[in-house]
Write a protein that holds these residues in place. Structure first.
Motif, PDB file in Angstrom:
ATOM      1  N   ALA A 163      -3.791  -0.156   4.893  1.00  0.00           N
ATOM      2  CA  ALA A 163      -3.456  -0.627   3.546  1.00  0.00           C
ATOM      3  C   ALA A 163      -3.197   0.534   2.598  1.00  0.00           C
ATOM      4  O   ALA A 163      -3.604   1.664   2.852  1.00  0.00           O
ATOM      5  CB  ALA A 163      -4.593  -1.492   3.013  1.00  0.00           C
ATOM      6  N   GLN A 164      -2.525   0.212   1.508  1.00  0.00           N
ATOM      7  CA  GLN A 164      -2.291   1.159   0.424  1.00  0.00           C
ATOM      8  C   GLN A 164      -2.712   0.509  -0.884  1.00  0.00           C
ATOM      9  O   GLN A 164      -2.563  -0.704  -1.057  1.00  0.00           O
ATOM     10  CB  GLN A 164      -0.819   1.528   0.308  1.00  0.00           C
ATOM     11  N   ILE A 165      -3.215   1.338  -1.793  1.00  0.00           N
ATOM     12  CA  ILE A 165      -3.539   0.836  -3.125  1.00  0.00           C
ATOM     13  C   ILE A 165      -2.233   0.671  -3.889  1.00  0.00           C
ATOM     14  O   ILE A 165      -1.447   1.608  -4.010  1.00  0.00           O
ATOM     15  CB  ILE A 165      -4.484   1.802  -3.865  1.00  0.00           C
ATOM     16  N   ARG A 166      -1.978  -0.528  -4.376  1.00  0.00           N
ATOM     17  CA  ARG A 166      -0.758  -0.825  -5.135  1.00  0.00           C
ATOM     18  C   ARG A 166      -1.011  -0.814  -6.638  1.00  0.00           C
ATOM     19  O   ARG A 166      -0.104  -0.557  -7.420  1.00  0.00           O
ATOM     20  CB  ARG A 166      -0.185  -2.178  -4.728  1.00  0.00           C
ATOM     21  N   ALA A 167      -2.242  -1.121  -7.052  1.00  0.00           N
ATOM     22  CA  ALA A 167      -2.573  -1.126  -8.478  1.00  0.00           C
ATOM     23  C   ALA A 167      -4.074  -0.919  -8.621  1.00  0.00           C
ATOM     24  O   ALA A 167      -4.858  -1.377  -7.791  1.00  0.00           O
ATOM     25  CB  ALA A 167      -2.164  -2.449  -9.119  1.00  0.00           C
ATOM     26  N   LEU A 168      -4.441  -0.203  -9.677  1.00  0.00           N
ATOM     27  CA  LEU A 168      -5.847   0.032  -9.977  1.00  0.00           C
ATOM     28  C   LEU A 168      -5.979  -0.010 -11.501  1.00  0.00           C
ATOM     29  O   LEU A 168      -5.342   0.776 -12.195  1.00  0.00           O
ATOM     30  CB  LEU A 168      -6.277   1.394  -9.436  1.00  0.00           C
TER      31      LEU A 168
END
Length: 144
Positions: free
Chosen positions: A79-84
């Motif tokens: 997975a990748q972080i798309r929004a934080l």
């Protein structure tokens, strides 16, 4: 699309996993041609620095998600972080990922990690049992 409750979340590393304690979380099977999933977490602000460091790297992360109930086996995702986003009472994190292993692969992953650590015989059996009951591959202080 199908939506499920996240019962546990771990950033998976080589021979260990770091638990990210959840305030809340959902996982969505997008049921698209890429077999992609969205993982939305609401976590304590204490994780902001750690998660921002992963967000900046833009690398694929291995994450383990326990879906629906804490007694379920974790599913492994790339997975990748798309929004934080920092909110008033926590951090909202959105991951997009692909399912890597089906649940029956989890035991193989744990066993391979323990053998790689050099465990054998009764110690291997006992530690393997503990890890399966904990539903994570991180060594626990209780196993020492």
């Amino acid at each position: 699309m199908k939506t499920f409750k996240v019962a546990g979340f771990y950033l998976a590393g080589q021979n260990n996993a770091q638990e990210i304690r959840l305030l809340d979380g959902l996982i969505i099977n997008r049921e698209d041609e890429k077999q992609s999933w969205l993982i939305e977490l609401f976590v304590d602000p204490c994780y902001e620095e750690l998660l921002r460091s992963y967000e900046k790297q833009k690398d694929e992360l291995k994450v383990q998600v326990i879906i629906t109930h804490p007694s379920n086996d974790p599913a492994l995702f790339s997975a990748q972080i798309r929004a934080l986003n920092k909110l008033e009472n926590g951090i909202n994190v959105l991951f997009e990922g692909e399912l890597l292993h089906m649940r029956n692969e989890y035991a193989k992953q744990i066993l391979a990690d323990l053998v790689h650590e050099g465990l054998e015989g009764e110690e291997l059996i006992e530690t393997f049992d503990i890890y399966l009951r904990q539903r994570k591959n991180a060594r626990s202080d209780k196993t020492s």
